[in-house]
Design a protein around this motif. Structure first.
Motif, short mmCIF file in Angstrom:
data_model
loop_
_atom_site.label_atom_id
_atom_site.label_comp_id
_atom_site.label_asym_id
_atom_site.label_seq_id
_atom_site.Cartn_x
_atom_site.Cartn_y
_atom_site.Cartn_z
N LEU A 56 16.34 34.38 92.61
CA LEU A 56 15.06 34.75 92.01
C LEU A 56 13.97 34.00 92.76
O LEU A 56 13.91 32.77 92.72
CB LEU A 56 15.04 34.39 90.52
N ILE A 57 13.10 34.74 93.45
CA ILE A 57 12.05 34.14 94.28
C ILE A 57 10.82 33.94 93.42
O ILE A 57 10.33 34.87 92.78
CB ILE A 57 11.74 35.03 95.49
N ASN A 58 10.32 32.72 93.40
CA ASN A 58 9.14 32.40 92.60
C ASN A 58 7.93 33.21 93.08
O ASN A 58 7.66 33.32 94.28
CB ASN A 58 8.82 30.91 92.68
N GLY A 59 7.20 33.75 92.11
CA GLY A 59 5.99 34.50 92.43
C GLY A 59 6.21 35.93 92.85
O GLY A 59 5.23 36.65 93.06
N ARG A 60 7.45 36.37 92.99
CA ARG A 60 7.73 37.74 93.40
C ARG A 60 8.56 38.43 92.32
O ARG A 60 9.47 37.82 91.76
CB ARG A 60 8.48 37.77 94.73
N PRO A 61 8.26 39.69 92.04
CA PRO A 61 9.02 40.39 90.99
C PRO A 61 10.46 40.63 91.43
O PRO A 61 10.73 40.97 92.58
CB PRO A 61 8.25 41.70 90.81
N THR A 62 11.36 40.45 90.48
CA THR A 62 12.78 40.71 90.69
C THR A 62 13.15 41.99 89.96
O THR A 62 12.86 42.14 88.77
CB THR A 62 13.64 39.55 90.17
N GLN A 63 13.78 42.91 90.66
CA GLN A 63 14.16 44.20 90.08
C GLN A 63 15.64 44.19 89.72
O GLN A 63 16.48 43.79 90.50
CB GLN A 63 13.88 45.34 91.05
N SER A 64 15.91 44.64 88.51
CA SER A 64 17.28 44.81 88.05
C SER A 64 17.44 46.22 87.50
O SER A 64 16.53 46.76 86.87
CB SER A 64 17.61 43.79 86.96
N LEU A 65 18.60 46.81 87.79
CA LEU A 65 18.90 48.15 87.31
C LEU A 65 19.98 48.06 86.24
O LEU A 65 21.07 47.53 86.50
CB LEU A 65 19.38 49.04 88.47
N LEU A 66 19.68 48.57 85.07
CA LEU A 66 20.62 48.56 83.95
C LEU A 66 21.21 49.96 83.78
O LEU A 66 20.46 50.92 83.56
CB LEU A 66 19.93 48.12 82.66
N GLU A 116 22.55 56.53 81.49
CA GLU A 116 21.14 56.42 81.87
C GLU A 116 20.93 55.10 82.60
O GLU A 116 21.49 54.06 82.22
CB GLU A 116 20.23 56.50 80.65
N SER A 117 20.12 55.14 83.67
CA SER A 117 19.78 53.92 84.43
C SER A 117 18.31 53.61 84.22
O SER A 117 17.44 54.48 84.43
CB SER A 117 20.08 54.11 85.92
N LEU A 118 18.03 52.37 83.85
CA LEU A 118 16.66 51.92 83.61
C LEU A 118 16.38 50.70 84.48
O LEU A 118 17.26 49.86 84.69
CB LEU A 118 16.45 51.57 82.14
N SER A 119 15.16 50.63 84.96
CA SER A 119 14.74 49.51 85.81
C SER A 119 13.99 48.48 84.97
O SER A 119 13.10 48.83 84.19
CB SER A 119 13.84 50.01 86.94
N TYR A 120 14.37 47.23 85.17
CA TYR A 120 13.72 46.13 84.44
C TYR A 120 13.28 45.10 85.46
O TYR A 120 14.09 44.57 86.23
CB TYR A 120 14.69 45.51 83.44
N ASN A 121 11.98 44.81 85.48
CA ASN A 121 11.40 43.87 86.44
C ASN A 121 10.88 42.64 85.71
O ASN A 121 10.30 42.74 84.62
CB ASN A 121 10.26 44.52 87.23
N PHE A 122 11.04 41.50 86.35
CA PHE A 122 10.53 40.24 85.78
C PHE A 122 10.24 39.28 86.94
O PHE A 122 10.67 39.52 88.07
CB PHE A 122 11.55 39.63 84.81
N ALA A 123 9.50 38.23 86.64
CA ALA A 123 9.12 37.24 87.65
C ALA A 123 9.31 35.84 87.08
O ALA A 123 9.29 35.64 85.85
CB ALA A 123 7.68 37.44 88.10
N THR A 124 9.47 34.88 87.96
CA THR A 124 9.70 33.48 87.56
C THR A 124 8.74 32.56 88.30
O THR A 124 8.29 32.87 89.41
CB THR A 124 11.14 33.06 87.86
N GLU A 125 8.45 31.44 87.66
CA GLU A 125 7.64 30.37 88.26
C GLU A 125 8.22 29.04 87.79
O GLU A 125 7.66 28.38 86.90
CB GLU A 125 6.16 30.50 87.87
N LEU A 126 9.33 28.63 88.39
CA LEU A 126 10.03 27.41 88.00
C LEU A 126 10.39 26.62 89.25
O LEU A 126 10.28 27.11 90.38
CB LEU A 126 11.29 27.75 87.20
#
Length: 276
Positions: A56-66, A116-126
Motif C-alpha cells: 500500500l503506497i502512501n498518498g496513492r489510491p489502492t484498487q481492490s477487486l471484490l 458480480e465484481s466490484l471495485s473498492y479503492n482506498f488510500a493510506t497515510e501511515l
C-alpha cells in the motif's frame, strides 16, 4: 411556526438515524465474524500488487477487486464495502485496530446463482510498516436483514512512494530553493559586501571619445606625403596608397612634364585641321 418545528424535528431525527446507521456499519465491518451465515462467498484481488506481496503506497489510491458469488436461492444486495488496518497477529502488544478505511456505498443487487465484481479503492497515510488489512462487505437479503461477509484478511506492507530526480514536483522544489538561495546571496552582496569595495568613477562618453581620438591619432612624416592633383584641386595623401592603380590608365598615372618656353618666343600651337 408549527411547520418549521416539525421540519426541524424531522431533520434531527434523520441525522440521528444516519449516525446510528454509520455506527452499526462500522461495528459490522470491525467484527464480521459475529454476523449470521449467508451463502455468499467473496474474494479480493489487487491488480497492481507485486509478486512479493501487496504493498500500500502512501498518498496513492489502492484498487481492490471484490468478486462476489451469490449461492443463495434469492437475490442479495451489496450495501457497503469497507475495511480497516490492524496490527499483525505476532505483535507483542496484541492485535488492535489502527485505522478505519473509507466505507463506500453500492446498493448493487446480485441475482441468485450469479457473480458480480466490484471495485473498492482506498488510500493510506501511515508510517512504513507491516499491517493486517481487513476488507468486508455488508449484504442484505430480500427480508432486509444485513450480513457481514469477510473478503480479505492478510498482512500487507505500507511503503512510501519512490522518488526520482526527474519527478516534476522534485524539480520544481529544487528550482524554487535555488532561486531563493540566489536571491539571498544577491541581497547580502549588495547590502554588505559591495560597500567594502569602492567603485571607480567612469568618465563621460564625450571625454572617452576625445581621449581615444587623441591617443590613436599619429603624426604623418612630410616626406611620406604625396601631392595629388585632382579635379577639385590639389590634395595631400600619406605614403601608404589607399587605392588600386591597376585599373587607372597609364597616361593618367604618368604626368606630362611642363615644357619651358623662352621669354619673347611665342608658343607653338598644334592645329588639328588640314595643313595650309
Amino acid at each position: 411556526m408549527v411547520l418549521i418545528n416539525a421540519l426541524t424535528v424531522a431533520l434531527l431525527s434523520l441525522k440521528a438515524l444516519s449516525v446510528v446507521a454509520e455506527d452499526v456499519v462500522d461495528e459490522e465491518l470491525e467484527s464480521p465474524s459475529t454476523s449470521p451465515n449467508l451463502a455468499v462467498s467473496i474474494s479480493a484481488s489487487f491488480p497492481s500488487s507485486e509478486i512479493f506481496g501487496i504493498k500500500l503506497i502512501n498518498g496513492r489510491p489502492t484498487q481492490s477487486l471484490l468478486s462476489i458469488s451469490n449461492n443463495e436461492a434469492a437475490p442479495v444486495k451489496v450495501a457497503f464495502i469497507g475495511g480497516s488496518l490492524w496490527t499483525p497477529l505476532n505483535d507483542p502488544q496484541g492485535t488492535r485496530q489502527v485505522r478505519n478505511l473509507t466505507t463506500t456505498k453500492y446498493n448493487v443487487e446480485i441475482p441468485a446463482g450469479e457473480k458480480e465484481s466490484l471495485s473498492y479503492n482506498f488510500a493510506t497515510e501511515l508510517q512504513p510498516q507491516d499491517m493486517r488489512l481487513s476488507l468486508a462487505a455488508i449484504l442484505s437479503d430480500i427480508k432486509g436483514a444485513y450480513y457481514t461477509v469477510q473478503a480479505f484478511n492478510e498482512t500487507v506492507s505500507i511503503v512510501e512512494p519512490e522518488t526520482s530526480i526527474f519527478d516534476p514536483q522534485i524539480l520544481f522544489l529544487y528550482l524554487f530553493l535555488l532561486a531563493a538561495f540566489g536571491g539571498v546571496i544577491y541581497f547580502i552582496y549588495n547590502t554588505w559586501i559591495a560597500t567594502l569595495f569602492p567603485q571607480k568613477r567612469r568618465a563621460g562618453k564625450g571625454g572617452e571619445r576625445a581621449k581615444r581620438s587623441s591617443g590613436q591619432s599619429k603624426k604623418v612624416d612630410p616626406a611620406d606625403q604625396v601631392s595629388v592633383l585632382g579635379a577639385d584641386g590639389p590634395a595631400v595623401t600619406s605614403g601608404a596608397k589607399a587605392y588600386d592603380e591597376s585599373w587607372i590608365p597609364t597616361h593618367h598615372i604618368n604626368k606630362p612634364e611642363a615644357r619651358r618656353i623662352k621669354s619673347g618666343q611665342p608658343a607653338r600651337t598644334k592645329s588639328r585641321g588640314k595643313a595650309e
